[in-house]
Design a protein around this motif. Structure first.
Motif, PDB file in Angstrom:
ATOM      1  N   TYR A   1       0.885  -1.215   0.041  1.00 15.08           N
ATOM      2  CA  TYR A   1       0.098   0.044   0.125  1.00 15.08           C
ATOM      3  C   TYR A   1       0.965   1.264   0.016  1.00 15.08           C
ATOM      4  CZ  TYR A   1      -3.913  -3.335   1.335  1.00 15.08           C
ATOM      5  OH  TYR A   1      -4.871  -3.967   1.125  1.00 15.08           O
ATOM      6  N   VAL A   2       0.683   2.155  -0.993  1.00 14.43           N
ATOM      7  CA  VAL A   2       1.209   3.457  -0.881  1.00 14.43           C
ATOM      8  C   VAL A   2       0.543   4.486  -0.707  1.00 14.43           C
ATOM      9  CG1 VAL A   2       2.709   4.903  -2.398  1.00 14.43           C
ATOM     10  CG2 VAL A   2       2.991   2.559  -2.673  1.00 14.43           C
ATOM     11  N   ASN A   3       0.808   5.414   0.242  1.00 13.58           N
ATOM     12  CA  ASN A   3      -0.177   6.536   0.676  1.00 13.58           C
ATOM     13  C   ASN A   3      -1.594   6.001   1.027  1.00 13.58           C
ATOM     14  OD1 ASN A   3       2.121   8.388   0.057  1.00 13.58           O
ATOM     15  ND2 ASN A   3       1.274   8.665  -2.063  1.00 13.58           N
ATOM     16  N   GLU A   4      -1.504   4.863   1.864  1.00 11.02           N
ATOM     17  CA  GLU A   4      -2.776   4.306   2.681  1.00 11.02           C
ATOM     18  C   GLU A   4      -3.671   3.705   1.194  1.00 11.02           C
ATOM     19  OE1 GLU A   4      -3.217   4.258   5.305  1.00 11.02           O
ATOM     20  OE2 GLU A   4      -1.654   5.722   6.054  1.00 11.02           O
ATOM     21  N   ASN A   5      -3.173   3.596   0.022  1.00 11.37           N
ATOM     22  CA  ASN A   5      -4.037   3.061  -0.961  1.00 11.37           C
ATOM     23  C   ASN A   5      -3.246   1.689  -1.514  1.00 11.37           C
ATOM     24  OD1 ASN A   5      -5.957   4.773  -1.079  1.00 11.37           O
ATOM     25  ND2 ASN A   5      -4.707   6.289  -2.256  1.00 11.37           N
ATOM     26  N   PHE A   6      -4.027   0.719  -1.788  1.00 10.56           N
ATOM     27  CA  PHE A   6      -3.177  -0.448  -2.605  1.00 10.56           C
ATOM     28  C   PHE A   6      -2.434   0.007  -3.751  1.00 10.56           C
ATOM     29  CE2 PHE A   6      -3.625  -4.221  -5.440  1.00 10.56           C
ATOM     30  CZ  PHE A   6      -2.716  -5.039  -4.809  1.00 10.56           C
ATOM     31  N   ALA A   7      -1.373  -0.392  -4.056  1.00  7.61           N
ATOM     32  CA  ALA A   7      -0.602   0.022  -5.136  1.00  7.61           C
ATOM     33  C   ALA A   7      -0.269  -1.335  -5.824  1.00  7.61           C
ATOM     34  CB  ALA A   7       0.731   0.468  -4.617  1.00  7.61           C
ATOM     35  N   PHE A   8       0.382  -2.515  -5.349  1.00  7.62           N
ATOM     36  CA  PHE A   8       0.506  -3.517  -6.075  1.00  7.62           C
ATOM     37  C   PHE A   8       0.821  -4.808  -5.496  1.00  7.62           C
ATOM     38  CE2 PHE A   8       4.581  -1.252  -5.419  1.00  7.62           C
ATOM     39  CZ  PHE A   8       5.434  -2.057  -4.785  1.00  7.62           C
TER      40      PHE A   8
END
Length: 211
Positions: A20-27
């Motif tokens: 998670y990047v910046n609280e959002n799923f990234a990869f």
């Protein structure tokens, strides 16, 4: 700058994690890449880094998938490539995986051809063997080098055994000698044997040359 806010091990696969990047799923990626790229919580990550991780993730996925295929049976280079294309891996990734497979001798069309011919010559003629290998994507030059070294006696003995078996079956329900020979001829031709060889075999088994 983007920051990794969470690294979560997947519930159904402990070897993979969700990033998670910046609280959002990234990869999602293989655990191996977590250590290679230091994908830890609070670590800063650039978009370029994410792209690189995803490229490596695809490579690992493609490599592992290919190795699973090879566990089930030896394949030609083209057969592997076809399966990976169908799986929609990028051409760059496929090329990298093929290089890996060749480096560690997981694929070798010359060795495959040699093994294939040795196995099939027991009950198939060289014409059919050649056709099948071409269908598998083996280069004609590679096929020719192996086919030309086939022991003619081995091919003859294989054809003879097939002919004798077919003849024993046919004479139980057929009385017409010519019809029997025609059926044997078609049978051996379908197996990829040359006309001259078929003629010799029929003459030996039926004791009469096919016309």
């Amino acid at each position: 700058m983007n920051k990794i806010t969470k690294v979560e091990v997947q519930k159904n696969n402990k070897k993979r994690v969700n990033i998670y990047v910046n609280e959002n799923f990234a990869f999602a990626c293989d655990m191996e890449l977590v250590y290679r790229y230091n994908l830890a919580k609070d670590a800063e990550i650039k978009i370029e880094d994410i792209r690189e991780v995803l490229i490596e993730e695809e490579y690992i996925s493609c490599k592992n998938y290919t190795l699973r295929i090879l566990e089930r049976g030896y394949k030609t280079e083209k057969e592997i490539e076809k399966k990976l294309i169908e799986r929609e891996y990028s051409q760059e990734t496929i090329s990298r995986v093929q290089d890996f497979l060749k480096e560690y001798n997981f694929i070798d069309d010359r060795r495959y051809t040699s093994m294939y011919v040795k196995d099939k010559i027991k009950n198939e003629g060289r014409n059919k063997i050649k056709y099948k290998l071409m269908q598998k994507g083996v280069a004609e030059e590679t096929i020719a080098k192996t086919i030309n070294n086939v022991n003619e006696e081995d091919e003859y003995e294989g054809a003879l055994a097939l002919c004798e078996k077919k003849y024993r079956i046919l004479i139980k329900r057929e009385t017409d000698s010519r019809l029997i020979k025609q059926k044997i001829f078609r049978f051996l031709a379908s197996k990829g044997y040359d006309f001259d060889l078929i003629n010799r075999i029929i003459r030996k088994v039926v004791n009469e040359e096919y016309e």
